[in-house]
Design an enzyme around this catalytic site. Structure first.
Site, short mmCIF file in Angstrom:
data_model
loop_
_atom_site.label_atom_id
_atom_site.label_comp_id
_atom_site.label_asym_id
_atom_site.label_seq_id
_atom_site.Cartn_x
_atom_site.Cartn_y
_atom_site.Cartn_z
N GLU A 121 -10.08 3.39 4.69
CA GLU A 121 -10.35 4.08 3.43
C GLU A 121 -11.76 3.70 2.98
O GLU A 121 -12.09 2.51 3.03
CB GLU A 121 -9.35 3.72 2.35
N ASN A 265 -2.52 0.68 4.10
CA ASN A 265 -2.22 1.39 5.35
C ASN A 265 -0.71 1.46 5.59
O ASN A 265 0.00 0.47 5.42
CB ASN A 265 -2.85 0.66 6.54
N GLU A 298 -0.06 -2.56 -3.57
CA GLU A 298 -0.11 -1.96 -2.22
C GLU A 298 1.26 -1.44 -1.82
O GLU A 298 1.38 -0.40 -1.19
CB GLU A 298 -0.63 -2.96 -1.19
N1 HT7 Z 1 -6.76 1.91 -1.59
C1 HT7 Z 1 -7.62 0.80 -1.38
C2 HT7 Z 1 -8.99 1.18 -1.78
C3 HT7 Z 1 -10.14 0.84 -0.86
C4 HT7 Z 1 -10.40 -0.25 -0.08
C5 HT7 Z 1 -9.69 -1.37 0.18
C6 HT7 Z 1 -10.28 -2.35 1.02
C7 HT7 Z 1 -11.52 -2.19 1.53
C8 HT7 Z 1 -12.24 -1.08 1.27
C9 HT7 Z 1 -11.67 -0.11 0.46
N2 HT7 Z 1 -12.14 1.06 0.06
C10 HT7 Z 1 -11.22 1.62 -0.74
C11 HT7 Z 1 -7.20 -0.38 -2.19
C12 HT7 Z 1 -6.25 -0.09 -3.27
O1 HT7 Z 1 -6.59 0.45 -4.30
O2 HT7 Z 1 -5.09 -0.36 -3.13
ZN ZN Z 2 -4.78 1.20 -4.90
#
Ligand code: HT7
Ligand code: ZN
Length: 879
Positions: A121, A265, A298
């Site tokens: 992401e 994930n 998460e």
């Molecule tokens: N959904 C994820 C958001 C996220 C992220 C996490 C880790 C490294 C890079 C990232 N870029 C975006 C985290 C969350 O909101 O749960």
């Molecule tokens: Zn989140």
């Protein structure tokens, strides 16, 4: 760089029904084979466009087994692979080669402590293979991983395990199948030498789920708390929303090199160690709370984000705002609701309000971006959660639950928009949320003014007006729907005699009312309110707004002392403390003698004396507003005067309440100790109060106080107390200061997360020479630009948590930050861009400082080959 616009959204013209990936893992060269089964949708284009990146080589490309030829059959640019003449349906095989070892950006496939892991992401998958890397393309993934058995005994990916075995030459393989179609951003792979803590959870639907937490061997002992939090999250989601887990395994892997907190994930969460590892001797009570919150967050994404995902990245708050709301509610249910709310609102004010008031302001659903990673913001996350909370307040908890059910019924397995969510809430509740939708499209923190008047007879009239400040690209704003929860406080609880309510007021049945503000100016009338009752407004922070009222000082103190809403008691002490800071700042600016209100000291003293009933609440009532808070709401004053005034007031409180602080310190210290021996959770609340007292005591510089600081530093067995003492020590001029700080490092040098705390504590130093101390720490052998946690600990803390040092007139603070950003830009642009935030917070600063910041921004913008993320942030800040 190109701007991406929400208005340009178009559905992807192909379906990728399945993707089969094979990874042959090796640190310097990993080979990825990807087989896509593709289907052209309708008569759309015959060009299949796949995303790619500059850090990957295309080794071969086959369509239905036939080798394709560059230029004739496809074109390759730095960011795209375009395949021509796509038939109605076909299989495409893409082979790429990547170099995880050189990946310091920490997106895509990279190494952390020698183990492979991924971060996809928002757009990391395109650095692994060519693929439609967008959230609305959902596919069924199957993965085969091959690696050397000795170096990488654990091989993980999403979904359920579907086979494993040995191969020649010391290699082995594992196969993972994920039955749930998902976008590429939820793909994950981990391979390495990891220890595992295992447990089980039996779901309400009868599924036995194996729960695993993988870490480096040395960290295994610190995973019990996270495992408990995971099981509590699973239970809570079943009980609260009827949502059960949907795979046979839930894997969590903790890594030390990570750009953010954690990643959801599917079936294979990857976490920053900071949000998994928790042991009382090395992590603080706050760390424990964060672990529980992030584990919950998460896990909750499995439904809000994974089962129902986002159509495009403009809809990010669809999953993030909702999931933050869910994790906040989870933590509230697990601990103290009011303390959780106090802390969440504090965080919102610290990060989101300044964002909304500066050059980075954007709506909860942004309309354009250059770099999506720059939009994982407090606005999308925290204001997004407030928007969900307001909907729940307006339609009521029961209707909100119905709305959630309807949302899943309609959208399970698809990629949708914020509009779809609001529509589900609207349809389930029957409420008209048309005007409410402005919370998604209008940026800026609304400002409300409340005027309380007595009308004829026994009438009480509240006149409320609102304005929404203009923000970049949005000059004209419409009035918002603002739900204001309020009550009438009396000495013996809420006044229950109010009646004759105007139609825009709804009684909530617990002594509180919901005022529905919808226009630029609204009037709310009540009858029969006791004449001495005082309006307690915006209880529980029912809307993310700035509020001014015409309450007299007498009434404000009344709320502080008597409100049934504990949240508002804390709000009032915060307001009174800030008012006092501003009064002293004015005296400083007018070169007058500085004075402190006796009434304020007396009230705080009374609260302190009554600490036993609710120690955590009293600790919040007593806490000084942060420097950031003080400058955010100041008007016309100079930051120098405000910082000086804040320090002066803190010292005065410490001296005037010296005796009480010491005695409450000692009794909460022993209460915390004995409760903790009994395993009672209340110990946390007493420790919180103990350490607020300690921080005041440190301000006296007194001999007895210094002794207590040193004793706490040397004797404490919990990191909460040790760190509080270290912090006090850093600020102090205690003789052994340097020696003790060094001692802390020596004792914990093997524990990265504690060393982070050691850097952070020093970054907050109030000492004159803090800039040279920072420079020394940047040269420390344990400081590194490749580890985001370390950068956040030193540079992040200094620039966002130590404002009086960062904003020194000499401009050295800005230079330190710009230098770090320039260095980091080549290593990890995503983190470099985040570090730039403080350079966009100049609207309360004087001209001279603005010029100094401008100079540094110009330097950054002049860098050759500046990354896209840093460019976007720096150019916005410079505008
Ligand atoms: N959904 C994820 C958001 C996220 C992220 C996490 C880790 C490294 C890079 C990232 N870029 C975006 C985290 C969350 O909101 O749960
Ligand atoms: Zn989140």
């Amino acid at each position: 760089p190109k701007e991406i616009l929400l208005a340009d959204y178009a559905a992807y013209p192909f379906a990728i029904d399945t993707i089969a990936l094979t990874f042959k893992l090796s640190p310097a060269e990993t080979i990825v084979t990807s087989k896509l089964s593709c289907r052209r949708l309708g008569q759309a284009s015959t060009v299949l466009e796949l995303n790619g990146g500059p850090y990957m080589s295309l080794l071969s490309l086959h369509m239905d087994g036939v080798l394709l030829e560059a230029e004739k059959d496809y074109d390759l640019s730095e960011e795209h692979l375009r395949v021509y003449n796509a038939p109605k349906s076909f299989e495409l095989t893409v082979v790429t080669s990547i170099n995880p070892q050189e990946n310091t950006r920490l997106e895509g496939l990279y190494l952390s402590s020698g183990n492979f892991c991924t971060q996809c992401e928002a757009e990391g998958f395109r650095h692994i293979t060519y693929y439609p890397d967008r959230p609305d393309v959902l596919s069924v993934f199957s993965v085969r991983i091959e690696a050397l058995m000795e170096d990488y005994p654990v091989l993980l990916s999403n979904g359920n395990p579907a086979g494993a075995g040995e191969i020649a030459g010391g290699y082995h393989y594992a196969i993972w199948n994920d039955p749930h179609p998902k976008p590429a951003y939820l793909f994950a792979l981990v391979a390495g030498n990891l220890a595992c803590l295992t447990d089980k959870f039996h779901t309400s639907l009868g599924r036995d789920v194996t729960l695993n937490i993988y870490t480096l061997e040395k960290d295994q002992a610190k995973c019990d708390y996270a495992m408990g939090a995971l099981k509590r999250s699973m239970q809570w989601d079943e009980e609260t929303y009827g949502l059960a887990y949907d795979l046979d395994v839930y894997n969590i892997v903790a890594v030390s090199d990570f750009n953010m907190g954690a990643m959801e994930n599917k079936g294979l969460n990857v976490f920053n160690t900071k949000y998994v590892l928790a042991s009382p001797d090395t992590e603080t009570d706050t760390d424990f709370a964060h672990v529980e919150g992030v584990i919950g967050h998460e896990y909750f994404h499995n439904w809000t984000g994974n089962r129902v995902t986002c159509r495009d990245w403009f809809q990010l708050s669809l999953k993030e705002g909702l999931t933050v709301y869910r994790d906040q509610e989870f933590s509230s249910d697990m601990g103290s609701r009011v303390i959780k709310r106090i802390d969440d609102v504090k965080a919102l004010r610290a990060a989101q309000f300044p964002e909304d008031a500066g050059p980075f302001a954007h709506p909860v659903r942004p309309e354009k971006y250059i770099e999506i990673n720059n939009f994982y913001t407090a606005t999308v996350y925290n204001k997004g959660a407030e928007v969900i909370r307001m909907m729940a307040t307006i339609i009521g908890q029961a209707a909100f639950r119905k709305g959630m059910d309807l949302y899943f019924e309609r959208h399970d397995g698809s990629a949708v928009t914020c509009e779809d969510f609001v529509q589900a809430m609207e349809d389930a509740s029957g409420f008209d949320l048309r005007q409410f939708r402005l919370w998604y499209s209008q940026a800026g923190t609304p400002e409300i003014k409340v005027d309380v008047k007595k009308g004829q007879g026994s009438k009480t009239i509240l006149s409320v007006s609102q304005t929404v400040p203009s923000t970049p690209g949005q000059d004209m704003k419409k009035p918002m729907v603002i739900p204001i929860v309020m009550g009438f406080a009396t000495e013996h609880g809420d006044c229950l005699s109010a009646q004759g309510l105007s139609s825009n007021i709804r009684p909530l049945g617990n002594g509180s009312f919901l005022l529905m503000m919808t226009q630029g100016a609204d009037e709310f009338t009540f009858e029969g309110v006791e004449p001495t009752a005082v309006p307690s407004l915006l209880r529980g922070f029912s809307a993310p707004v700035e509020m001014e009222t015409t309450l007299s000082e007498l009434q404000q103190y009344f709320i502080l002392n008597f409100d049934t809403d504990s949240f508002n008691r804390v709000e009032m002490s915060d307001l009174l403390l800030k008012k006092e800071v501003y009064k002293i700042a004015e005296q400083i600016e007018a070169s007058q003698t500085k004075t402190v209100s006796n009434k304020l000291i007396k009230s705080l003293g009374q609260c302190l004396e009554a600490y036993e009933r609710d120690p955590a609440l009293i600790s919040s009532i007593l806490s000084m507003p942060s420097e950031n808070d003080c400058i955010s709401s100041m008007k016309r004053l100079s930051i120098d005067a405000v910082f000086e005034a804040r320090q002066f007031l803190g010292k005065k409180i410490a001296h005037r309440l010296r005796k009480s602080l010491q005695s409450v310190y000692l009794s909460s210290r022993s209460a915390a100790k004995s409760l903790s021996l009994k395993g009672d959770k209340q110990a946390v609340h007493f420790r919180r109060l103990q350490n607020v007292c300690l921080s005041y005591m440190a301000k006296t510089g007194g001999h007895a106080e210094n002794r207590l600081i040193v004793d706490q530093f040397q004797d404490s067995t919990t990191m909460t107390n040790k760190l509080a003492a270290l912090q006090a020590l850093v600020h102090s001029s205690i003789g052994k200061r340097k020696q003790l700080i060094r001692h802390f490092y020596k004792a914990y040098r093997k524990d990265e997360l504690v060393v982070d705390k050691w850097f952070a504590a020093q970054a907050l130093s109030t000492h004159e020479n803090v800039h040279s101390e920072i420079a020394l720490l940047q040269n420390h052998r344990d400081f590194s630009y490749t580890n985001p946690n370390r950068i956040r600990s030193l540079i992040g803390m200094f620039t966002m948590g130590n404002l009086s040092a960062f904003h020194r007139r000499c401009g050295k603070g800005y230079e330190i930050l710009a230098n770090a950003i320039l260095k980091l830009d080549d290593i990890n642009p995503q983190v470099a861009a985040r570090m730039l935030t403080p350079l966009g917070r100049y609207h309360k600063l004087d001209k001279e400082r603005q010029v100094l910041i401008g100079k540094q921004l110009k330097r950054i913008l002049a860098k050759e080959g500046l990354s896209k993320p840093v460019y976007e942030m720096a150019s916005k800040a410079y505008e």
